[in-house]
Design an enzyme around this catalytic site. Structure first.
Site, PDB file in Angstrom:
ATOM      1  N   ASP A  13       0.811  -1.231   0.000  1.00 18.25           N
ATOM      2  CA  ASP A  13       0.000   0.000   0.000  1.00 18.25           C
ATOM      3  C   ASP A  13       0.841   1.278   0.000  1.00 18.25           C
ATOM      4  O   ASP A  13       0.450   2.300   0.561  1.00 18.25           O
ATOM      5  CB  ASP A  13      -0.977   0.010   1.193  1.00 18.25           C
ATOM      6  CG  ASP A  13      -1.863  -1.212   1.201  1.00 18.25           C
ATOM      7  OD1 ASP A  13      -2.207  -1.691   0.110  1.00 18.25           O
ATOM      8  OD2 ASP A  13      -2.203  -1.694   2.300  1.00 18.25           O
ATOM      9  N   LYS A  16       1.793   2.155  -5.035  1.00 19.14           N
ATOM     10  CA  LYS A  16       2.388   1.600  -6.261  1.00 19.14           C
ATOM     11  C   LYS A  16       1.458   1.853  -7.444  1.00 19.14           C
ATOM     12  O   LYS A  16       1.914   2.209  -8.531  1.00 19.14           O
ATOM     13  CB  LYS A  16       2.612   0.082  -6.100  1.00 19.14           C
ATOM     14  CG  LYS A  16       3.584  -0.270  -4.988  1.00 19.14           C
ATOM     15  CD  LYS A  16       3.716  -1.774  -4.808  1.00 19.14           C
ATOM     16  CE  LYS A  16       2.465  -2.446  -4.268  1.00 19.14           C
ATOM     17  NZ  LYS A  16       2.085  -2.076  -2.913  1.00 19.14           N
ATOM     18  N   GLY A  40      -4.551  -4.400  -3.774  1.00 15.85           N
ATOM     19  CA  GLY A  40      -5.547  -3.378  -4.063  1.00 15.85           C
ATOM     20  C   GLY A  40      -4.789  -2.132  -4.453  1.00 15.85           C
ATOM     21  O   GLY A  40      -4.133  -1.517  -3.606  1.00 15.85           O
ATOM     22  N   HIS A  41      -4.787  -1.821  -5.747  1.00 15.46           N
ATOM     23  CA  HIS A  41      -3.991  -0.696  -6.257  1.00 15.46           C
ATOM     24  C   HIS A  41      -4.927   0.399  -6.743  1.00 15.46           C
ATOM     25  O   HIS A  41      -5.757   0.175  -7.615  1.00 15.46           O
ATOM     26  CB  HIS A  41      -3.075  -1.175  -7.399  1.00 15.46           C
ATOM     27  CG  HIS A  41      -2.051  -2.175  -6.952  1.00 15.46           C
ATOM     28  ND1 HIS A  41      -1.196  -2.800  -7.819  1.00 15.46           N
ATOM     29  CD2 HIS A  41      -1.737  -2.639  -5.712  1.00 15.46           C
ATOM     30  CE1 HIS A  41      -0.406  -3.618  -7.138  1.00 15.46           C
ATOM     31  NE2 HIS A  41      -0.717  -3.544  -5.862  1.00 15.46           N
ATOM     32  N   GLN A 182       2.032  -6.085  -3.138  1.00 14.43           N
ATOM     33  CA  GLN A 182       2.493  -6.203  -1.743  1.00 14.43           C
ATOM     34  C   GLN A 182       3.781  -5.372  -1.573  1.00 14.43           C
ATOM     35  O   GLN A 182       3.970  -4.416  -2.299  1.00 14.43           O
ATOM     36  CB  GLN A 182       2.704  -7.680  -1.335  1.00 14.43           C
ATOM     37  CG  GLN A 182       1.408  -8.484  -1.227  1.00 14.43           C
ATOM     38  CD  GLN A 182       0.842  -8.929  -2.545  1.00 14.43           C
ATOM     39  OE1 GLN A 182       1.517  -9.571  -3.333  1.00 14.43           O
ATOM     40  NE2 GLN A 182      -0.413  -8.609  -2.800  1.00 14.43           N
TER      41      GLN A 182
END
Ligand code: GDP
Ligand code: IMO
Ligand code: MG
Length: 378
Positions: A13, A16, A40-41, A182
């Site tokens: 988080d 990225k 989750g991007h 990650q």
């Protein structure tokens, strides 16, 4: 083919997604090499918010998006993501490698029982377990009625048009951006084992996870937050449990993009980012969410750990019991400015301090979630 790899330096988080979108202009493809929808991007462009789980963040620019063999894919969830993008006006141009592994219902059920690690419960760990046990199902098997349930076969038929050979396609391209998921501290070997994810998240893994050679990697860009967060269980030496931690969580909107869980928050840990620099071979750092530190009287940076009278400045193999040693720096009011030179001198001092502790140049800063909220370092 020449590639730039983007990796997270902390516990995930780090923003990225935002930075991959930023750097993606002009590349032939954006590729993921590991993980699945535990990621989750978030990308925010012109007020529209895209939260991506499987599909690389390059999709927002309409680029070719490659899901590499090192990934684990739940076909029904991937179809939902494609539909979500269509709803936002994007028709994704995908290439899903045939050798990527498929997350099965049994693996999802197994992960649902986890309580020790605090996983995202997306079946990631059990899927990689079956891969290593050589009992896994691969994307190519989705096209074989005898190999999978009717449900998965049906999903396979809808995904068929995208399934192919990622390595071969990448080999024929000129410029590729590779998106890590990650962070370094969640890598199965280099992270805080056993409180890690089940894949190699570090830059070196991009080669095996995409079927490309090490010589293709031109540059590794590390993404780090200006402070630290972690979701799930495991050691976190600079974690703040009082008012400052709450302030970081509120200002930084630190709630998971995948599970909605509140993220644990703490000060910047230079030992972790210095370690990430070494493990990934990082050439450039991007410091994100600097604006979240606006308005603090003082900001702290962890420069060493202490335990039982011993002091270390390099990350020890086990973080349990180590207490952070901080340098305190003066705070600043506003980092949302138009150029690096306009930043308050205290903010510039903070950036230079981190740079000298980690030993890599910070080439860019992010001062807000939108695509254009970046400051280039002169
Ligand atoms: P990722 O998993 O590394 O892609 O990061 P996430 O998307 O899970 O979390 C980053 C969050 O911070 C998202 O909600 C972004 O919209 C937001 N964000 C990104 N950059 C900045 C920034 O510079 N400042 C602030 N305040 N928010 C940011
Ligand atoms: P992005 O790509 C933050 C964490 C989980 C848990 C551990 C193992 O958005 O940075 P898993 O479901 O992978 O078996 O969970 O890893 N985790 C993440 N934390 N960001 C992520 O991805 C994460 N993906 C997994 O919270 O502690
Ligand atoms: Mg995330």
């Amino acid at each position: 083919m020449k590639a730039t790899v983007i990796v997270g330096c902390q516990f995930g988080d780090e923003a990225k997604g935002k930075m991959v979108d930023y750097f993606a202009g002009g590349v032939d493809a954006v590729a993921r090499f590991q993980g699945g929808n535990n990621a989750g991007h978030t990308v925010i462009v012109e007020g529209k918010k895209y939260v991506l789980h499987f599909i690389p963040s390059g999709v927002v620019r309409g680029l070719k998006c490659v899901l590499g063999n090192g990934m684990v894919i739940e076909p029904r969830k991937l179809l939902e993501e494609i539909e979500m993008l269509r709803g936002l006006g994007i028709e994704p141009d995908l290439l899903i490698d045939q050798k990527a592994h498929v997350i099965t219902q049994e693996e999802l059920d197994k992960d649902a029982k986890d309580s020790k690690i605090g996983t995202t419960k997306k079946g990631i760990g059990p899927c990689y377990e079956d891969k290593a046990a050589r009992t896994g199902i691969r994307v190519m098997d989705l096209l074989d009625k005898g190999m999978v349930s009717d449900d998965y076969y049906g999903a396979g038929q809808k995904l068929k048009q995208y399934i192919g050979d990622a390595s071969l396609a990448l080999f024929g391209m000129k410029k590729v951006l590779i998106e890590g998921a990650q962070g370094t501290m969640l890598d199965i070997d280099h992270g805080t084992y056993p409180f890690v994810t089940s894949s190699h998240t570090v830059a070196g893994s991009a080669c095996s996870g995409l079927g490309i050679g090490p010589g293709t990697i031109e540059k590794v860009v590390g993404i780090t937050k200006a402070y630290t967060t972690r979701v799930g269980n495991g050691p976190f030496p600079t974690e703040l449990e009082g008012a400052d931690g709450e302030k970081l969580r509120e200002k930084g909107k630190e709630f998971g993009a995948t599970t909605g869980r509140p993220r644990r928050c703490g000060w910047f840990d230079a030992l972790i980012v210095k370690y990430a620099m070494r493990i990934n071979g990082i050439n450039e750092l991007v410091l994100t969410k600097l604006d979240v530190l606006d308005g603090f009287d003082k900001v702290k940076v962890c420069v060493a750990y202490e335990k039982d009278g011993e002091r270390v400045e390099d990350l020890p193999p086990n973080l349990d019991g180590w207490k952070p040693v901080y340098d305190e720096l003066p705070g600043w009011e506003n980092s949302k400015v138009a150029s690096y030179e306009e930043l308050p001198k205290e903010a510039r001092g903070y950036i230079e301090k981190i740079e000298s502790l980690v030993g890599v140049k910070i080439t860019m800063l992010s001062t807000g979630p939108a695509r254009d909220e970046v400051l280039k370092r002169p």
